[in-house]
Scaffold this active site. Sequence first.
Site, PDB file in Angstrom:
ATOM      1  CG  ASN A  88       7.974   3.267  -9.790  1.00  0.00           C
ATOM      2  OD1 ASN A  88       6.933   3.562 -10.348  1.00  0.00           O
ATOM      3  ND2 ASN A  88       7.992   2.945  -8.505  1.00  0.00           N
ATOM      4  N   GLY A  89      10.083   0.665  -8.286  1.00  0.00           N
ATOM      5  CA  GLY A  89       9.649  -0.682  -7.953  1.00  0.00           C
ATOM      6  C   GLY A  89      10.549  -1.375  -6.957  1.00  0.00           C
ATOM      7  CG  LEU A 107       8.132   5.799  -1.002  1.00  0.00           C
ATOM      8  CD1 LEU A 107       7.798   6.957  -0.066  1.00  0.00           C
ATOM      9  CD2 LEU A 107       6.859   5.066  -1.412  1.00  0.00           C
ATOM     10  CG  LEU A 125      -4.099  -1.780   1.652  1.00  0.00           C
ATOM     11  CD1 LEU A 125      -4.434  -1.407   0.216  1.00  0.00           C
ATOM     12  CD2 LEU A 125      -4.233  -0.575   2.563  1.00  0.00           C
ATOM     13  CB  CYS A 173      10.617   5.640  -7.018  1.00  0.00           C
ATOM     14  SG  CYS A 173      11.469   5.018  -5.543  1.00  0.00           S
ATOM     15  NE  ARG A 215     -19.752   3.145 -10.284  1.00  0.00           N
ATOM     16  CZ  ARG A 215     -20.660   2.301 -10.771  1.00  0.00           C
ATOM     17  NH1 ARG A 215     -20.502   0.999 -10.580  1.00  0.00           N
ATOM     18  NH2 ARG A 215     -21.707   2.748 -11.436  1.00  0.00           N
ATOM     19  CB  SER A 243      -3.010  -4.539  -1.639  1.00  0.00           C
ATOM     20  OG  SER A 243      -4.358  -4.432  -2.004  1.00  0.00           O
ATOM     21  CB  THR A 267     -14.659  -0.330 -12.465  1.00  0.00           C
ATOM     22  OG1 THR A 267     -15.647  -0.732 -13.399  1.00  0.00           O
ATOM     23  CG2 THR A 267     -14.581  -1.338 -11.346  1.00  0.00           C
TER      24      THR A 267
END
Length: 584
Positions: free
Chosen positions: A83-84, A59, A258, A2, A350, A372, A347
């Site tokens: 948020n979380g 969300l 992931l 969120c 990329r 993840s 980093t």
Amino acid sequence: MCGFVGAFDLSCGAKPIDEGLRDSLRENVLEMSRKIRHRGPDWSGVYTGNNAILSHERLAIVDVLSGKQPLVSDDGKIILAVNGEIYNHQEIRENFKGKYEFKTKSDCEVIIPLYKKYKESGDFASMIEELSGIFAFALYDSEKDVYLVSRDEIGVIPLYQGFDKAGRYYVASELKALEGNCVTIEEFPNGHYLYSPDKKVQKWYKRDWESFDAVKESARAASDNGEIINPSVIENVRNSLEEAVKKQLMSDVPYGVLLSGGLDSSIIAAVTQKFSKKRVETGGKQSAWWPTLHSFAVGLEGSPDLVAARKAAEYIGTVHHEVHFTIQEALDALRDVIYHIETYDITTVRASTPMYLLARVIKSMGIKMVLSGEGSDELFGGYLYFHKAPDAKEFHEETVRKMSKLHLYDCLRANKSLSAWGVEGRVPFLDKDFIDCAMTLNPVDKMNIRLSDGSQRMEKWILRKAFEDYLPKEIVWRQKEQFSDGVGYSWIDTLKKLTEEKVSDAEFARRENRFPINPPKTKEEYFYREIFSSLFPSDSAAKCVPHEAGVACSTAKALEWDEAWKSMDEPSGRAISGVHEKAY
């Protein structure tokens, strides 16, 4: 994930503001909130009070139907934007049975009765310590006209704060919401809270393991010759991570994993598969709503990660999806990536670009949450430069330093790259209890020590041993690849070549005049900085980005481990000549 924006002290300490000004401020907060709607495309909500405004972009992951925010307490006096995820919300709910009337099934609502419990004592450190999860929240107590803001221990969830020219205080999930509205902006520190009467940010997250003295006598799992002498240490690592993954499968929507093909993501995917058939909210008594686990990998055609991820997925048994991107597609996305991740760190840019492209595909398949492997390298000293750690004390202290900076790099990348497309990322390695498990291990068990037979132990050895039965041997003992390397080496090589051509020598020579705050150290960084500055022109925004010398993701302090590193400034794992190609 969120997103929210909070505005407090609307009256700036004077008499209550008039209705016209309040309406104007409300419109401004809503406009700020629209800038982060990608984080929460499912619902928008706003609370407007006499001295505070909270706007939320949702969300929906848990309690999709009734969990819209801002949440309001049973007595209507406390307003909360979060948020979380709070993974232990069911246990907390049980503790408040008969004491508080919950209005939703949202995991985040438990913060309200916890606040009620602790508000008189003011012991908010203990209050927040009761939460197990990833979070940033802003709570407003309308009866007392006070507010409480806090962020999780590691900073998995982003949060920024700032003041406008009138002195009003703002918080927001992303920097872009505050840019142009606040005259000063800074990151809200992870592991801290702000209670408005105290007028200062205070630390709530403190651990003994931050000191080497607290762990130097911890039980060893293996002797210096490699013999296992205490298998319970290894078992504890396995059991603790399994428990972290299990509780993070809390979801009312489809989820996935992931899977880069590296050790960390492969372990998370394998453990997730173990528990994916049953719904964790029912204690494993009911079948999962989406029992088939999908895994996702991204890379250039033929990249090392794609090959390894395919092997891991076949072994684990996931429905696997390979996302191929071209270098041109990635280059075309750079400006959007920098806008969403809000950094010019080399980093991070990329690695974020392939992840950003992957997140779009994940969302297109109806997946709203993924697990993840972030955090493992920091916990276990998995980066290749750790091979040069001179002793256990230096090794441990570097892991502590790396943990303290995760919110600036890997957590920022994972959260914002995924949130750009309305996908939530969860990170079991950074579960609070597992962090304590991993960081209290004897550092010698994590080190790449030379064994009595002359061989050198591989990085993250103890983690590999804990899960060697879960995965194919070639995955368990695969050498560390940084994400931006593993998706295809030509990605980084092209970025270096492109930016060398795009930035002239004359421009680079004047870099300190062009960018007096954190002058770029390479042409690649200069190129990203130009894009960042066009999107976030304020000095405050530039100062929010980390700017530290390092090699292969090291901290500046670790450069002291090798004299040759002091003249280098390259984040790729390949920068350490002889270690990447021939580590063992």
